[in-house]
Write a protein that holds these residues in place. Structure first.
Motif, PDB file in Angstrom:
ATOM      1  N   ASP A   4       0.801  -1.209   0.000  1.00  0.00           N
ATOM      2  CA  ASP A   4       0.000   0.000   0.000  1.00  0.00           C
ATOM      3  C   ASP A   4       0.841   1.270   0.000  1.00  0.00           C
ATOM      4  OD1 ASP A   4      -0.854  -0.102   3.569  1.00  0.00           O
ATOM      5  OD2 ASP A   4       1.019  -0.424   2.492  1.00  0.00           O
ATOM      6  N   GLU A   5       2.150   1.144  -0.057  1.00  0.00           N
ATOM      7  CA  GLU A   5       3.001   2.317  -0.015  1.00  0.00           C
ATOM      8  C   GLU A   5       4.273   2.038  -0.803  1.00  0.00           C
ATOM      9  OE1 GLU A   5       4.806   5.408   3.334  1.00  0.00           O
ATOM     10  OE2 GLU A   5       4.198   3.404   3.911  1.00  0.00           O
ATOM     11  N   THR A   6       4.650   2.996  -1.616  1.00  0.00           N
ATOM     12  CA  THR A   6       5.917   2.864  -2.324  1.00  0.00           C
ATOM     13  C   THR A   6       7.047   3.009  -1.331  1.00  0.00           C
ATOM     14  OG1 THR A   6       4.962   3.783  -4.335  1.00  0.00           O
ATOM     15  CG2 THR A   6       7.357   3.801  -4.155  1.00  0.00           C
ATOM     16  N   ARG A   7       7.932   2.044  -1.302  1.00  0.00           N
ATOM     17  CA  ARG A   7       9.012   2.059  -0.329  1.00  0.00           C
ATOM     18  C   ARG A   7      10.214   2.839  -0.869  1.00  0.00           C
ATOM     19  NH1 ARG A   7       6.447   1.840   3.709  1.00  0.00           N
ATOM     20  NH2 ARG A   7       8.341   1.415   4.924  1.00  0.00           N
ATOM     21  N   ALA A   8      11.127   3.172  -0.004  1.00  0.00           N
ATOM     22  CA  ALA A   8      12.308   3.947  -0.391  1.00  0.00           C
ATOM     23  C   ALA A   8      13.490   3.508   0.449  1.00  0.00           C
ATOM     24  CB  ALA A   8      12.058   5.442  -0.196  1.00  0.00           C
ATOM     25  N   ARG A   9      14.672   3.614  -0.126  1.00  0.00           N
ATOM     26  CA  ARG A   9      15.904   3.322   0.598  1.00  0.00           C
ATOM     27  C   ARG A   9      16.425   4.606   1.248  1.00  0.00           C
ATOM     28  NH1 ARG A   9      20.174   0.367  -2.817  1.00  0.00           N
ATOM     29  NH2 ARG A   9      20.429  -0.946  -0.972  1.00  0.00           N
ATOM     30  N   LEU A  10      17.405   4.460   2.122  1.00  0.00           N
ATOM     31  CA  LEU A  10      17.946   5.618   2.831  1.00  0.00           C
ATOM     32  C   LEU A  10      18.485   6.668   1.862  1.00  0.00           C
ATOM     33  CD1 LEU A  10      18.513   6.732   5.694  1.00  0.00           C
ATOM     34  CD2 LEU A  10      20.791   5.718   5.511  1.00  0.00           C
ATOM     35  N   ALA A  11      19.175   6.233   0.824  1.00  0.00           N
ATOM     36  CA  ALA A  11      19.706   7.184  -0.159  1.00  0.00           C
ATOM     37  C   ALA A  11      18.592   7.940  -0.859  1.00  0.00           C
ATOM     38  CB  ALA A  11      20.580   6.451  -1.171  1.00  0.00           C
ATOM     39  N   ASP A  12      17.452   7.278  -1.088  1.00  0.00           N
ATOM     40  CA  ASP A  12      16.310   7.932  -1.727  1.00  0.00           C
ATOM     41  C   ASP A  12      15.750   9.061  -0.863  1.00  0.00           C
ATOM     42  OD1 ASP A  12      16.462   6.062  -3.819  1.00  0.00           O
ATOM     43  OD2 ASP A  12      15.118   4.673  -2.763  1.00  0.00           O
ATOM     44  N   LEU A  13      15.959   8.970   0.451  1.00  0.00           N
ATOM     45  CA  LEU A  13      15.459   9.993   1.365  1.00  0.00           C
ATOM     46  C   LEU A  13      16.414  11.180   1.480  1.00  0.00           C
ATOM     47  CD1 LEU A  13      14.019   7.797   4.266  1.00  0.00           C
ATOM     48  CD2 LEU A  13      12.892   8.596   2.186  1.00  0.00           C
ATOM     49  N   GLY A  14      17.561  11.081   0.827  1.00  0.00           N
ATOM     50  CA  GLY A  14      18.493  12.203   0.811  1.00  0.00           C
ATOM     51  C   GLY A  14      19.572  12.161   1.870  1.00  0.00           C
ATOM     52  N   VAL A  15      19.675  11.057   2.596  1.00  0.00           N
ATOM     53  CA  VAL A  15      20.726  10.931   3.602  1.00  0.00           C
ATOM     54  C   VAL A  15      22.027  10.525   2.914  1.00  0.00           C
ATOM     55  CG1 VAL A  15      21.474   9.714   5.684  1.00  0.00           C
ATOM     56  CG2 VAL A  15      19.067  10.338   5.392  1.00  0.00           C
ATOM     57  N   GLY A  16      23.080  11.253   3.174  1.00  0.00           N
ATOM     58  CA  GLY A  16      24.358  11.011   2.514  1.00  0.00           C
ATOM     59  C   GLY A  16      25.046   9.753   3.003  1.00  0.00           C
ATOM     60  N   PRO A  17      26.100   9.332   2.297  1.00  0.00           N
ATOM     61  CA  PRO A  17      26.775   8.070   2.614  1.00  0.00           C
ATOM     62  C   PRO A  17      27.789   8.158   3.738  1.00  0.00           C
ATOM     63  CG  PRO A  17      27.788   9.049   0.697  1.00  0.00           C
ATOM     64  CD  PRO A  17      26.621   9.935   1.056  1.00  0.00           C
ATOM     65  N   GLY A  18      28.142   9.367   4.168  1.00  0.00           N
ATOM     66  CA  GLY A  18      29.191   9.488   5.160  1.00  0.00           C
ATOM     67  C   GLY A  18      30.546   9.685   4.505  1.00  0.00           C
ATOM     68  N   ALA A  19      31.578   9.119   5.093  1.00  0.00           N
ATOM     69  CA  ALA A  19      32.952   9.392   4.661  1.00  0.00           C
ATOM     70  C   ALA A  19      33.298   8.777   3.309  1.00  0.00           C
ATOM     71  CB  ALA A  19      33.935   8.892   5.723  1.00  0.00           C
ATOM     72  N   PHE A  20      32.598   7.721   2.912  1.00  0.00           N
ATOM     73  CA  PHE A  20      32.944   7.005   1.688  1.00  0.00           C
ATOM     74  C   PHE A  20      31.713   6.878   0.794  1.00  0.00           C
ATOM     75  CE2 PHE A  20      35.519   5.374   5.222  1.00  0.00           C
ATOM     76  CZ  PHE A  20      36.785   5.768   4.786  1.00  0.00           C
ATOM     77  N   SER A  21      31.934   6.865  -0.514  1.00  0.00           N
ATOM     78  CA  SER A  21      30.823   6.827  -1.456  1.00  0.00           C
ATOM     79  C   SER A  21      30.183   5.445  -1.490  1.00  0.00           C
ATOM     80  CB  SER A  21      31.303   7.205  -2.857  1.00  0.00           C
ATOM     81  OG  SER A  21      32.273   6.273  -3.322  1.00  0.00           O
ATOM     82  N   ARG A  22      28.899   5.421  -1.828  1.00  0.00           N
ATOM     83  CA  ARG A  22      28.196   4.157  -2.020  1.00  0.00           C
ATOM     84  C   ARG A  22      28.645   3.507  -3.325  1.00  0.00           C
ATOM     85  NH1 ARG A  22      23.786   7.838  -0.165  1.00  0.00           N
ATOM     86  NH2 ARG A  22      23.041   7.060   1.866  1.00  0.00           N
ATOM     87  N   GLY A  23      28.534   2.182  -3.379  1.00  0.00           N
ATOM     88  CA  GLY A  23      28.812   1.470  -4.612  1.00  0.00           C
ATOM     89  C   GLY A  23      27.711   1.680  -5.633  1.00  0.00           C
ATOM     90  N   ARG A  24      27.914   1.152  -6.821  1.00  0.00           N
ATOM     91  CA  ARG A  24      26.994   1.389  -7.944  1.00  0.00           C
ATOM     92  C   ARG A  24      25.555   1.031  -7.590  1.00  0.00           C
ATOM     93  NH1 ARG A  24      27.522  -1.197 -14.080  1.00  0.00           N
ATOM     94  NH2 ARG A  24      25.624  -0.222 -14.911  1.00  0.00           N
ATOM     95  N   ASN A  25      25.333  -0.138  -7.006  1.00  0.00           N
ATOM     96  CA  ASN A  25      23.984  -0.577  -6.637  1.00  0.00           C
ATOM     97  C   ASN A  25      23.701  -0.395  -5.155  1.00  0.00           C
ATOM     98  OD1 ASN A  25      23.014  -1.890  -9.253  1.00  0.00           O
ATOM     99  ND2 ASN A  25      24.968  -2.932  -8.933  1.00  0.00           N
ATOM    100  N   ASN A  26      24.696   0.112  -4.424  1.00  0.00           N
ATOM    101  CA  ASN A  26      24.572   0.253  -2.974  1.00  0.00           C
ATOM    102  C   ASN A  26      24.123  -1.064  -2.362  1.00  0.00           C
ATOM    103  OD1 ASN A  26      24.672   1.529  -0.488  1.00  0.00           O
ATOM    104  ND2 ASN A  26      22.605   2.373  -0.652  1.00  0.00           N
ATOM    105  N   ALA A  27      24.843  -2.128  -2.703  1.00  0.00           N
ATOM    106  CA  ALA A  27      24.456  -3.476  -2.291  1.00  0.00           C
ATOM    107  C   ALA A  27      25.694  -4.350  -2.154  1.00  0.00           C
ATOM    108  CB  ALA A  27      23.497  -4.093  -3.317  1.00  0.00           C
TER     109      ALA A  27
END
Length: 343
Positions: A4-27
């Motif tokens: 009943d609700e479209t889900r979202a990941r943390l990156a989708d909410l605009g929270v940054g990755p911190g000191a190091f960048s996320r990988g291509r799929n963040n997985a």
């Protein structure tokens, strides 16, 4: 299963990755040669499944990968733990499942491995299968998981994007008062002058008070109805990297992975089975210990984000007897993050 609700990941909410960048799929699949597959069972009385983390480097030509194990609290049924800890060697894919199905799943994994080319004369093998208890939302005593579900999870294992939330071994889990599940994340990190990837996958099923990016998100404030009691008391964490770290260094990474549980609000309850397994698909000389701090930092960041993703991507699940675990309301999360200046 409620959608009943479209889900979202943390990156989708605009929270940054911190000191190091996320990988291509963040997985965790951003680590070369690491695949993930699920077998998911949803019905009126069952919300359960199997999740497989499959390093393709394992096989007849490479029988083991360096690995480390950390135990945050040993109230669990982690099959293969002692040999993993003693030898620092991972010999099979890592499977995650439901507590009372763990032994059937381990037997099915063993059977699968013995059928592989090059294993015809194998007389000893250490299957690694972890679990959390999904009995609040599933008829756990029926032990419904075995050969078919293991074959499906292994057969569907693939790279790229990983399904998260109420899937696979996370189909029936509850975490921090909300519906828990499977979550994943990754970071790209410098180690010894080169760039490597560290990825994490979690099965969240533990108690405490949720915090996202340092912002409290108590279930009793975000949900319109009282959350379930502390029914979830365990977490499985799997960390993979292509950095050429050895088993001792991987055990140190695994300990940092357990530390990350506190960052999202785990209370490390007495009955919690909290384990982290870390393995490497890399090759070459291990880096000096003095060069490991970025890897430790990236491991904690990836695990913490994977834990948050496991809740953000989960969907509400209800058992026929009336037990229900509600998905975390994303609008409320967005409002609190914005109010705190976290996004």
């Amino acid at each position: 299963m409620t959608k009943d609700e479209t889900r979202a990941r943390l990156a989708d909410l605009g929270v940054g990755p911190g000191a190091f960048s996320r990988g291509r799929n963040n997985a965790i699949t951003d680590v070369p040669g690491v695949l993930v597959g699920h077998a998911t069972v949803h019905s009126d009385r069952l919300h359960t499944g199997v999740t497989a983390i499959v390093p393709t480097a394992l096989g007849a030509d490479r029988r083991w990968l360096p690995a480390g194990l950390a135990i945050g609290n040993g109230y669990g049924k982690l099959v293969g733990a002692t040999q993993l800890q003693e030898l620092g060697a991972l010999e099979t894919p890592v499977l995650l499942t439901s507590t009372l199905s763990v032994f059937r799943v381990a037997d099915a994994l063993l059977g699968h491995m013995l059928e592989q080319p090059g294993y015809e004369r194998t007389t000893t093998l250490n299957p690694v299968v972890g679990e959390t208890n999904d009995g609040f939302l599933s008829d756990i005593r029926s032990r419904p998981l075995g050969d078919a579900e293991v074959a499906q999870a292994l057969g569907s294992a693939a790279g790229g994007r990983v399904d998260e939330g109420s899937v696979g071994a996370g189909a029936g889990t509850v975490a921090l008062g909300f519906k828990g599940g499977i979550g994943t994340s990754s970071r790209v990190v410098p180690v010894g002058g080169d760039s490597f990837t560290v990825g994490a996958l979690v099965q969240s099923n533990f108690s405490g008070t949720l915090s996202i990016a340092g912002v409290p998100m108590p279930a009793n404030e975000l949900l319109s109805e009282p959350p379930p009691g502390p029914v979830g008391n365990s977490c499985m964490i799997v960390v993979a990297t292509d950095a050429p770290v050895d088993a001792r260094q991987l055990a140190r990474c695994a300990r940092r992975a357990v530390f990350a549980l506190r960052g999202v609000g785990s209370d490390f309850a007495q009955g919690s089975g909290d384990y982290a397994i870390a393995f490497s698909v890399g090759s070459g000389m291990p880096p000096a210990d003095a060069e490991l701090s970025p890897l430790f930092h990236a491991t904690m960041d990836a695990v913490e984000e994977a834990l948050v993703n496991s809740l953000l991507m989960a969907t509400t699940q209800t058992h026929a007897d009336g037990n229900s675990a509600r998905a975390i309301p994303l609008d409320a999360v967005r409002r609190r993050l914005a109010a705190a200046g976290a996004v």
